[in-house]
Design a protein around this motif. Structure first.
Motif, PDB file in Angstrom:
ATOM      1  N   VAL A  29       0.871  -1.168   0.000  1.00 50.04           N
ATOM      2  CA  VAL A  29       0.000   0.000   0.000  1.00 50.04           C
ATOM      3  C   VAL A  29       0.910   1.220   0.000  1.00 50.04           C
ATOM      4  CG1 VAL A  29      -1.819   1.262   1.199  1.00 50.04           C
ATOM      5  CG2 VAL A  29      -1.778  -1.249   1.277  1.00 50.04           C
ATOM      6  N   ILE A  30       0.716   2.063  -0.983  1.00 49.52           N
ATOM      7  CA  ILE A  30       1.566   3.240  -1.161  1.00 49.52           C
ATOM      8  C   ILE A  30       0.729   4.496  -0.969  1.00 49.52           C
ATOM      9  CG2 ILE A  30       3.007   4.503  -2.815  1.00 49.52           C
ATOM     10  CD1 ILE A  30       3.393   1.710  -4.209  1.00 49.52           C
ATOM     11  N   LEU A  31       1.247   5.437  -0.206  1.00 42.37           N
ATOM     12  CA  LEU A  31       0.615   6.733  -0.033  1.00 42.37           C
ATOM     13  C   LEU A  31       1.422   7.736  -0.857  1.00 42.37           C
ATOM     14  CD1 LEU A  31      -1.514   8.474   1.373  1.00 42.37           C
ATOM     15  CD2 LEU A  31       0.091   8.746   3.265  1.00 42.37           C
ATOM     16  N   ALA A  32       0.773   8.301  -1.876  1.00 39.71           N
ATOM     17  CA  ALA A  32       1.465   9.220  -2.782  1.00 39.71           C
ATOM     18  C   ALA A  32       0.842  10.603  -2.683  1.00 39.71           C
ATOM     19  CB  ALA A  32       1.363   8.709  -4.221  1.00 39.71           C
ATOM     20  N   GLU A  33       1.691  11.608  -2.609  1.00 38.74           N
ATOM     21  CA  GLU A  33       1.186  12.972  -2.551  1.00 38.74           C
ATOM     22  C   GLU A  33       0.702  13.454  -3.901  1.00 38.74           C
ATOM     23  OE1 GLU A  33       3.043  16.031  -0.424  1.00 38.74           O
ATOM     24  OE2 GLU A  33       3.786  14.713   1.138  1.00 38.74           O
ATOM     25  N   GLU A  34       1.341  13.005  -4.957  1.00 39.56           N
ATOM     26  CA  GLU A  34       0.906  13.413  -6.282  1.00 39.56           C
ATOM     27  C   GLU A  34       1.277  12.360  -7.311  1.00 39.56           C
ATOM     28  OE1 GLU A  34       4.062  16.285  -8.226  1.00 39.56           O
ATOM     29  OE2 GLU A  34       3.450  17.049  -6.268  1.00 39.56           O
ATOM     30  N   ILE A  35       0.512  12.375  -8.389  1.00 40.46           N
ATOM     31  CA  ILE A  35       0.754  11.492  -9.526  1.00 40.46           C
ATOM     32  C   ILE A  35       0.702  12.383 -10.756  1.00 40.46           C
ATOM     33  CG2 ILE A  35      -0.152   9.558 -10.875  1.00 40.46           C
ATOM     34  CD1 ILE A  35      -1.347   8.455  -8.299  1.00 40.46           C
ATOM     35  N   ASP A  36       1.640  12.185 -11.674  1.00 46.35           N
ATOM     36  CA  ASP A  36       1.648  13.034 -12.861  1.00 46.35           C
ATOM     37  C   ASP A  36       0.335  12.919 -13.628  1.00 46.35           C
ATOM     38  OD1 ASP A  36       2.302  10.379 -13.625  1.00 46.35           O
ATOM     39  OD2 ASP A  36       3.097  11.118 -15.513  1.00 46.35           O
ATOM     40  N   ASP A  37      -0.174  14.057 -14.031  1.00 47.18           N
ATOM     41  CA  ASP A  37      -1.427  14.162 -14.787  1.00 47.18           C
ATOM     42  C   ASP A  37      -2.515  13.248 -14.239  1.00 47.18           C
ATOM     43  OD1 ASP A  37      -3.250  15.052 -16.622  1.00 47.18           O
ATOM     44  OD2 ASP A  37      -2.544  13.726 -18.211  1.00 47.18           O
ATOM     45  N   ASP A  38      -2.965  13.554 -13.043  1.00 43.10           N
ATOM     46  CA  ASP A  38      -3.999  12.736 -12.402  1.00 43.10           C
ATOM     47  C   ASP A  38      -5.410  13.250 -12.675  1.00 43.10           C
ATOM     48  OD1 ASP A  38      -4.019  15.007 -10.843  1.00 43.10           O
ATOM     49  OD2 ASP A  38      -3.798  13.965  -8.934  1.00 43.10           O
ATOM     50  N   SER A  39      -5.567  14.085 -13.705  1.00 46.68           N
ATOM     51  CA  SER A  39      -6.875  14.666 -13.992  1.00 46.68           C
ATOM     52  C   SER A  39      -7.932  13.593 -14.274  1.00 46.68           C
ATOM     53  CB  SER A  39      -6.788  15.648 -15.154  1.00 46.68           C
ATOM     54  OG  SER A  39      -6.284  15.002 -16.310  1.00 46.68           O
ATOM     55  N   ASP A  40      -7.552  12.511 -14.955  1.00 47.67           N
ATOM     56  CA  ASP A  40      -8.514  11.440 -15.223  1.00 47.67           C
ATOM     57  C   ASP A  40      -8.955  10.748 -13.935  1.00 47.67           C
ATOM     58  OD1 ASP A  40      -5.914  10.428 -14.943  1.00 47.67           O
ATOM     59  OD2 ASP A  40      -6.306   8.717 -16.241  1.00 47.67           O
ATOM     60  N   MET A  41      -8.030  10.569 -13.005  1.00 45.20           N
ATOM     61  CA  MET A  41      -8.369   9.942 -11.731  1.00 45.20           C
ATOM     62  C   MET A  41      -9.195  10.887 -10.867  1.00 45.20           C
ATOM     63  SD  MET A  41      -4.925   7.808 -10.922  1.00 45.20           S
ATOM     64  CE  MET A  41      -3.808   8.902 -11.742  1.00 45.20           C
ATOM     65  N   ARG A  42      -8.885  12.183 -10.938  1.00 52.77           N
ATOM     66  CA  ARG A  42      -9.664  13.168 -10.184  1.00 52.77           C
ATOM     67  C   ARG A  42     -11.125  13.166 -10.670  1.00 52.77           C
ATOM     68  NH1 ARG A  42      -7.845  16.522  -6.918  1.00 52.77           N
ATOM     69  NH2 ARG A  42      -5.685  16.750  -6.397  1.00 52.77           N
ATOM     70  N   ARG A  43     -11.301  13.077 -11.978  1.00 56.17           N
ATOM     71  CA  ARG A  43     -12.657  13.009 -12.538  1.00 56.17           C
ATOM     72  C   ARG A  43     -13.350  11.720 -12.087  1.00 56.17           C
ATOM     73  NH1 ARG A  43     -10.279  15.155 -17.044  1.00 56.17           N
ATOM     74  NH2 ARG A  43     -10.024  13.129 -18.010  1.00 56.17           N
ATOM     75  N   LEU A  44     -12.616  10.607 -12.104  1.00 56.29           N
ATOM     76  CA  LEU A  44     -13.164   9.308 -11.705  1.00 56.29           C
ATOM     77  C   LEU A  44     -13.726   9.357 -10.284  1.00 56.29           C
ATOM     78  CD1 LEU A  44     -13.428   6.370 -12.746  1.00 56.29           C
ATOM     79  CD2 LEU A  44     -11.209   5.929 -11.721  1.00 56.29           C
ATOM     80  N   PHE A  45     -13.030  10.087  -9.404  1.00 54.81           N
ATOM     81  CA  PHE A  45     -13.462  10.194  -8.001  1.00 54.81           C
ATOM     82  C   PHE A  45     -14.229  11.483  -7.738  1.00 54.81           C
ATOM     83  CE2 PHE A  45     -10.020   7.113  -7.676  1.00 54.81           C
ATOM     84  CZ  PHE A  45     -10.606   6.165  -6.865  1.00 54.81           C
ATOM     85  N   GLN A  46     -14.532  12.222  -8.786  1.00 47.54           N
ATOM     86  CA  GLN A  46     -15.284  13.477  -8.693  1.00 47.54           C
ATOM     87  C   GLN A  46     -14.638  14.448  -7.720  1.00 47.54           C
ATOM     88  OE1 GLN A  46     -19.277  12.184  -7.814  1.00 47.54           O
ATOM     89  NE2 GLN A  46     -19.550  11.308  -9.846  1.00 47.54           N
TER      90      GLN A  46
END
Length: 81
Positions: A62-79
């Protein structure tokens, strides 16, 4: 922050692997790749206990990441904003 669950569970533990995938989805994780799931939410205590009881925790990270490159698609997925 993003929580990534990565795993490599042997074929002989196929039933447990499928149970893990269901558990992740029930905990608001989304499939990023075949053995990589992501969520902005942590796993609940019951899920963590299940991983320990079944011994699956030795196949999982289990990894806790502060940021992921170009996470706009994931942000949309989780609204997320």
């Amino acid at each position: 922050k993003w929580r990534l669950v990565i795993f490599d569970i042997p074929e002989e533990a196929k039933v447990e692997r499928n149970q893990l995938r269901r558990l992740l989805v029930e905990n608001a994780f989304k499939k990023m790749q075949a053995s990589v799931y992501i969520s902005p939410h942590p796993l609940n205590r019951e899920a963590l206990q299940y991983l320990k009881e079944t011994g699956l925790n030795k196949f999982i990270r289990v990894i806790l990441a502060e940021e992921i490159d170009d996470d706009s698609d994931m942000r949309r997925l989780f609204q997320l904003g």
